[in-house]
Design an enzyme around this catalytic site. Structure first.
Site, PDB file in Angstrom:
ATOM      1  N   TYR A 189       0.832  -1.207   0.000  1.00 48.12           N
ATOM      2  CA  TYR A 189       0.000   0.000   0.000  1.00 48.12           C
ATOM      3  C   TYR A 189       0.868   1.258   0.000  1.00 48.12           C
ATOM      4  CZ  TYR A 189      -1.928   4.035   2.318  1.00 48.12           C
ATOM      5  OH  TYR A 189      -2.232   5.326   2.657  1.00 48.12           O
ATOM      6  N   HIS A 190       1.776   1.360   0.967  1.00 45.88           N
ATOM      7  CA  HIS A 190       2.615   2.556   1.033  1.00 45.88           C
ATOM      8  C   HIS A 190       3.400   2.732  -0.260  1.00 45.88           C
ATOM      9  CE1 HIS A 190       2.032   1.933   5.485  1.00 45.88           C
ATOM     10  NE2 HIS A 190       1.856   3.241   5.406  1.00 45.88           N
ATOM     11  N   LYS A 200       1.583   4.489  -3.021  1.00 44.77           N
ATOM     12  CA  LYS A 200       1.557   5.955  -2.885  1.00 44.77           C
ATOM     13  C   LYS A 200       2.885   6.555  -3.360  1.00 44.77           C
ATOM     14  CE  LYS A 200      -2.362   6.601  -0.297  1.00 44.77           C
ATOM     15  NZ  LYS A 200      -3.453   7.534  -0.526  1.00 44.77           N
TER      16      LYS A 200
END
Lengths: 551, 551
Positions: free
Chosen positions: A339-340, A343
């Site tokens: 997820y990170h 980004k």
């Protein structure tokens, strides 16, 4: 499967089906019948959801199936009108032909419908997409407020803000806040966050009603309209039509899979997260370039993009002197989940398009958000925001408050020295408004670190323990094996001055705030499912095979 | 559509169809009949391609359709055997049931087939994937050579290297080089690079034959077997079976869309590039974690990940002292196309998995490759490598040499001060072997800058002009508007010592090398299509709408 249900199968459920309308614990919406002038009503109520999306093509088990909602069906939230073709079968064929992901929710009263139909009449030939707005007949839009003063927006026309992911935790609070401040707001959301709850057997601590009820309630309370586009931004046809129809001045992009543990469940969730987030954001960038070149992108990033370097964290860029030469470069990224990482990928893609195409963008690297009430969500229980306390979507402080009130030990992962930036959700909405009101220049890629205070996990546990004691709660803390791969003791000093300079007035985590958070958890104590609390996702043990949830 | 053709429709063609086997200008392969003991031959020849891939689900117009190759068909490159189901219809149904992307090429002679069948017998129940190898009956594998000495691999078992993207420009040369050095090599490729040529109306300067002919010719010349897995690494089922079947010690990953201009044609190509590259690499990481934990990933990155910072470029990491504290962090990335960005995303993803899962990885940030001949590809015309000179896939020096010999002015983009690292393709293959022979440690994410010399575009133009003069060519140079968004005059000093320290002996761009490159272009001068030369893709003008190529 009874009439009137919307059936949605999802990638991650292996064909599992769930009712999307009949959410348990939600108030059932009231049907609104509409017959705009000159356009006969559809013979049956329909909801047409985005189809043919990139995600659904990529994950063929995601399917959004339009199913007629019979007039006699008990669940009938929406009455179809105007742009919904008379026969759903025909609509299906038309959509299939055009590969246009489309929705339409038509909740307008006749006045609103007229406006909407007028403004979108040129689009009708091209697409089934239009807007939906909650309406109460006879109510007028209230005068504009502060936002225009802040932004220096001098014309009488309100700024239009598209809130992508506006049904989520931060998105919903932001949409209401911006609407309250006088912006013209449209929510774009595929509602998949609600589906994740169904699939993983989770639920918000707070009862939340449907997005349709939410915007209708907001309209009834304030007279303000929030338009609604239900669809998947990975489906570029859908997104294009939303952009062409709404013509946003700013697009706030929360529309991503936002849980690190979710992205670490198994391969399919990791791939889903990166595909959904990266391709969705690419599509937003292309939509801006193609249809709204002046539109300011306000993108939600995360402080987790930086990781935990042993030097101070700057806001997006760092000036480096190396071998006698100096340059200011993007701050190095060390993300610690898929997820990170998604980004981080977004940030790089956005920075490039600012340079190559002149896109104007603000990347808000947000810290961990806590709290649930904002001025707007507190106005009515149907405006309540979601509040996640589970091991997948729950953020640390929110989870601790729930644990404290149900007598569950606070679950500190590992040594508890993990330090991060935190902020109150009332500051999230304030920050987004400040970014919109003070837009980036064309071609500028601007990064703000969006948090107000730093805490370690142990700090939070101590604060909750102390605040709990004042309420008579005996709060225990337990260290559990850290399911993540992360430093548990480290240096952390992140700058966060740019939003302060723009006027952010932080709500700091005082005792009184913590008390109110705990009292809030007490209020909904009976809804807590303690089985959701413990971490169930391991960074090291995640595998390639699909993981199903045991019941 | 005649019998025996493989029909493939592609996303970017809007349903356009092309013959994949009957490539124009390629020598037709000879059929090989195989009847392994105890297993009756299939009644009809078949090629089964990967189906159900993520990419094909995402881009539904990518379809790989198994079509029977009649015994009497004029094009019959391969005879099916053993694991190919008797009836293609049954095979289709079986594949559909299992959602296993599978291919089978069965070219083994009976001896090889026995070995293969023995080693894969356990897999037969699970999958249709097996290996294919070119074979000439009676020939034996030649003794192992240098690689094992370099690597210190002391057992008699050769190291197994999977070359993903082994049918491409760098991949094919690398596969042959590694095979020649005694490694056991398998190529994994979906052959989509060949499809891009069809769709864009491009062709290699050199005639290249099918991958099947290539590996067969290699076997006939050297006795060495190269296994072949035809399928899409975005299809995890396919990739899993390839990993389980081959059990690689190292995976060299060239299998990405590798052209910056291609990624900037339109939205669909940008999305395709990032999806294909990022998800493909994620799948490789998951396959290593799940099936070959010790496997060393050697991933091709690009020097373009760094951009053109005003400070020296280090190899992957930079030590920064900031506000009195020091840390060594990933070197900041400033990529300048959606392709280059995809490699940045890969690098971040790989670094994370090294830390979280203990993956061992080497990221080779490669410069611009020139040249075409290696010791191995020069052995036979059917081993020829591709040589791209067009505006989409052609690299600068190769393109200049072709322009020089056909009397086309050298096309310098803008001011021509753009400086990059360059290397000879003979050094590409050497570098990859060095990385494999000296693997990263478990958990190590290692970055090597893989180039040997720096040149500006103007430098190259001058070198080609001078070398051309010696051959009697009157070479002109023309500045054309730069289709890219990039600095045209800038500082550039990139480190590249780590591969030298491992033993790289560079082939520098001397006059003689340039002469041979020019002479090579002269040899194939008649195949040059000057319409391919000029840049046709604009960074600024790219749009959201699909762009088709005018004829």
């Amino acid at each position: 499967m009874g009439k009137g249900a919307i059936v949605t199968a999802h990638p991650l459920a292996g064909g599992q089906r769930c009712r999307q309308v009949a959410l348990p614990g939600r108030a059932l919406p009231q049907p609104i019948r509409i017959a705009p002038p000159n356009i006969p009503p559809a013979p049956s109520s329909s909801l047409l959801f985005s189809s043919g999306s990139l995600a659904s093509r990529c994950y063929p088990s995601i399917r959004s199936i339009p199913i007629p909602l019979s007039r006699s069906a008990p669940l009938r939230p929406l009455a179809a009108a105007a742009l919904v073709p008379r026969r759903v079968g025909a609509a299906r064929r038309a959509i299939s032909r055009r590969r246009v992901g489309a929705l339409l929710l038509l909740l307008q009263n006749s006045k609103c419908s007229n406006l909407s139909l007028k403004s979108t009449s040129k689009r009708q030939k091209k697409s089934y997409v239009t807007c939906a707005s909650a309406a109460v007949q006879g109510q007028k839009q209230t005068p504009l407020t502060g936002s225009q003063e802040v932004s220096g927006h001098s014309s009488s026309k309100p700024k239009k803000v598209m809130v992508i992911g506006g049904d989520g935790y931060c998105g919903w609070a932001t949409a209401l806040h911006l609407s309250n401040k006088g912006y013209e707001v449209a929510i774009v959301d595929n509602l998949v966050r609600r589906l994740f709850d169904h699939q993983l057997g989770l639920d918000s601590l707070t009862p939340i009603t449907s997005i349709q009820n939410r915007v209708r309630r907001w309209k009834s309370l304030t007279g303000k309209t929030i338009q609604l586009f239900i669809g998947d931004i990975c489906d570029f046809d859908f997104l294009s039509e939303a952009f062409k129809s709404f013509e946003p001045d700013a697009a706030v992009h929360f529309g991503e899979q936002r849980s690190a543990p979710y992205s670490m469940i198994d391969r399919s969730r990791a791939v889903y997260t990166q595909h959904n987030n990266v391709i969705g954001t690419l599509n937003v960038l292309f939509a801006i370039k193609e249809y709204s070149e002046e539109c300011h992108l306000v993108k939600l990033g995360t402080m987790g993009e930086y990781g935990t370097p042993n030097i101070d964290i700057e806001e997006g860029f760092i000036t480096i002197t190396h071998n006698g030469r100096t340059d200011t470069l993007p701050y190095p990224k060390q993300a610690s989940s898929f997820y990170h990482l998604s980004k981080v990928h977004d940030s790089h893609n956005i920075a490039f398009t600012c340079k190559a195409w002149g896109i104007r963008a603000t990347d808000l690297n947000q810290g961990v958000v806590y709290g649930v009430r904002t001025d707007e969500t507190a106005m009515h229980e149907e405006l309540s925001n979601r509040f996640d306390y589970d091991g997948v979507f729950g953020t640390a402080l929110n989870r601790f408050c729930v644990q404290a009130v149900v007598g569950h030990p606070l679950t500190v992962y590992g040594k508890g020295g993990q330090t991060r930036g935190y902020l109150d959700i009332r500051d999230t909405v304030q920050c987004v408004e400040l970014a919109i009101a003070n837009p980036a220049k064309p071609g500028e890629f601007r990064v703000f670190n969006q948090f107000t205070e730093q805490f370690s996990v142990n700090d939070l546990a101590k604060l909750v323990t102390a605040a709990g004691a004042k309420l008579g709660l005996d709060v225990q803390t337990k260290s559990v094996p850290n399911p993540r791969v992360e430093a548990e003791e480290h240096y952390y000093n992140a700058k966060h001055t740019k939003l302060i300079e723009l006027g952010l007035e932080p709500h700091l985590l005082s005792d009184s705030l913590l008390d109110s958070l705990l009292n809030f958890a007490v209020q909904y104590k009976d809804r807590v499912d303690t089985a959701q609390i413990m971490p169930s996702v391991s960074w090291k043990k995640m595998g390639a095979k699909p993981r199903t949830v045991s019941v």
